[in-house]
Design a protein around this motif. Structure first.
Motif, PDB file in Angstrom:
ATOM      1  N   HIS A 153      -7.166 -15.310   4.240  1.00 26.82           N
ATOM      2  CA  HIS A 153      -8.529 -15.090   4.714  1.00 26.82           C
ATOM      3  C   HIS A 153      -8.769 -13.676   5.249  1.00 26.82           C
ATOM      4  O   HIS A 153      -9.860 -13.144   5.127  1.00 26.82           O
ATOM      5  CB  HIS A 153      -8.887 -16.117   5.786  1.00 26.82           C
ATOM      6  N   GLU A 154      -7.754 -13.053   5.818  1.00 28.92           N
ATOM      7  CA  GLU A 154      -7.941 -11.753   6.458  1.00 28.92           C
ATOM      8  C   GLU A 154      -8.430 -10.703   5.459  1.00 28.92           C
ATOM      9  O   GLU A 154      -7.771 -10.412   4.468  1.00 28.92           O
ATOM     10  CB  GLU A 154      -6.624 -11.291   7.087  1.00 28.92           C
ATOM     11  N   ASN A 155      -9.610 -10.162   5.700  1.00 29.94           N
ATOM     12  CA  ASN A 155     -10.246  -9.128   4.873  1.00 29.94           C
ATOM     13  C   ASN A 155     -10.499  -9.567   3.435  1.00 29.94           C
ATOM     14  O   ASN A 155     -10.743  -8.736   2.564  1.00 29.94           O
ATOM     15  CB  ASN A 155      -9.416  -7.834   4.866  1.00 29.94           C
ATOM     16  N   PHE A 156     -10.470 -10.860   3.164  1.00 27.22           N
ATOM     17  CA  PHE A 156     -10.626 -11.361   1.804  1.00 27.22           C
ATOM     18  C   PHE A 156     -11.998 -11.023   1.231  1.00 27.22           C
ATOM     19  O   PHE A 156     -12.104 -10.470   0.140  1.00 27.22           O
ATOM     20  CB  PHE A 156     -10.402 -12.879   1.776  1.00 27.22           C
ATOM     21  N   TYR A 157     -13.048 -11.347   1.966  1.00 27.31           N
ATOM     22  CA  TYR A 157     -14.398 -11.143   1.445  1.00 27.31           C
ATOM     23  C   TYR A 157     -14.733  -9.660   1.315  1.00 27.31           C
ATOM     24  O   TYR A 157     -15.440  -9.258   0.397  1.00 27.31           O
ATOM     25  CB  TYR A 157     -15.424 -11.871   2.317  1.00 27.31           C
ATOM     26  N   ARG A 158     -14.207  -8.835   2.206  1.00 32.80           N
ATOM     27  CA  ARG A 158     -14.410  -7.391   2.101  1.00 32.80           C
ATOM     28  C   ARG A 158     -13.747  -6.878   0.815  1.00 32.80           C
ATOM     29  O   ARG A 158     -14.317  -6.054   0.098  1.00 32.80           O
ATOM     30  CB  ARG A 158     -13.812  -6.684   3.314  1.00 32.80           C
ATOM     31  N   SER A 159     -12.551  -7.380   0.522  1.00 28.82           N
ATOM     32  CA  SER A 159     -11.856  -6.970  -0.704  1.00 28.82           C
ATOM     33  C   SER A 159     -12.619  -7.394  -1.947  1.00 28.82           C
ATOM     34  O   SER A 159     -12.711  -6.642  -2.914  1.00 28.82           O
ATOM     35  CB  SER A 159     -10.454  -7.564  -0.735  1.00 28.82           C
ATOM     36  N   VAL A 160     -13.172  -8.606  -1.931  1.00 30.16           N
ATOM     37  CA  VAL A 160     -13.941  -9.095  -3.073  1.00 30.16           C
ATOM     38  C   VAL A 160     -15.172  -8.210  -3.294  1.00 30.16           C
ATOM     39  O   VAL A 160     -15.484  -7.843  -4.428  1.00 30.16           O
ATOM     40  CB  VAL A 160     -14.347 -10.569  -2.893  1.00 30.16           C
ATOM     41  N   LYS A 161     -15.850  -7.844  -2.220  1.00 28.55           N
ATOM     42  CA  LYS A 161     -17.006  -6.943  -2.331  1.00 28.55           C
ATOM     43  C   LYS A 161     -16.616  -5.613  -2.960  1.00 28.55           C
ATOM     44  O   LYS A 161     -17.318  -5.082  -3.814  1.00 28.55           O
ATOM     45  CB  LYS A 161     -17.644  -6.704  -0.963  1.00 28.55           C
ATOM     46  N   ASN A 162     -15.477  -5.075  -2.528  1.00 27.99           N
ATOM     47  CA  ASN A 162     -15.021  -3.790  -3.074  1.00 27.99           C
ATOM     48  C   ASN A 162     -14.676  -3.889  -4.546  1.00 27.99           C
ATOM     49  O   ASN A 162     -14.925  -2.963  -5.310  1.00 27.99           O
ATOM     50  CB  ASN A 162     -13.805  -3.264  -2.289  1.00 27.99           C
ATOM     51  N   ILE A 163     -14.115  -5.015  -4.963  1.00 29.73           N
ATOM     52  CA  ILE A 163     -13.772  -5.208  -6.357  1.00 29.73           C
ATOM     53  C   ILE A 163     -15.026  -5.247  -7.226  1.00 29.73           C
ATOM     54  O   ILE A 163     -15.060  -4.697  -8.318  1.00 29.73           O
ATOM     55  CB  ILE A 163     -12.970  -6.515  -6.540  1.00 29.73           C
TER      56      ILE A 163
END
Length: 91
Positions: free
Chosen positions: A79-89
C-alpha cells in the motif's frame, strides 16, 4: 482475453519469491475470470481497478485496466505510495 504487463509490474513481479509469485498468479486467474473483482478508482485513476489480496500476512495491491479484448496489469505492490506510483505510470 489478451494480457499485457507494464514494465513496472514486471519489475516487481520478477523480485518476488517463487511462493509469492504462485499466489499472485492465482489472483491474476481470479481477475481474468471476473475482471470486476477489483474496486474501480475515481478521479485521476478513473478506469483503473485495484484488487487487494494477502500473501503470507502481507497485503498486496494489483492495479489493472481492461476492456472486452485486453487486460493490462499496471502495478503490483504494497500500500505504501502505491497510488502515487500508479499515477506516475499513467502520465
Amino acid at each position: 482475453m489478451e494480457i499485457f504487463q507494464k514494465t513496472e509490474f514486471k519489475k516487481v513481479y520478477k523480485k518476488l519469491h517463487q511462493n509469492q509469485r504462485k499466489a499472485v498468479n492465482e489472483e491474476i486467474k481470479k481477475i481474468i475470470a471476473n475482471p470486476k473483482i477489483g474496486v474501480e478508482k475515481v478521479g485521476d485513476l478513473k478506469g483503473i481497478f485495484v484488487h487487494k489480496f494477502k500473501v503470507f500476512d502481507q497485503q498486496f495491491l494489483l492495479a489493472y485496466s481492461f476492456d472486452e479484448v485486453t487486460m493490462t496489469l499496471i502495478m503490483l505492490g504494497v500500500h505504501e505510495n502505491f497510488y502515487r506510483s500508479v499515477k506516475n505510470i499513467l502520465k
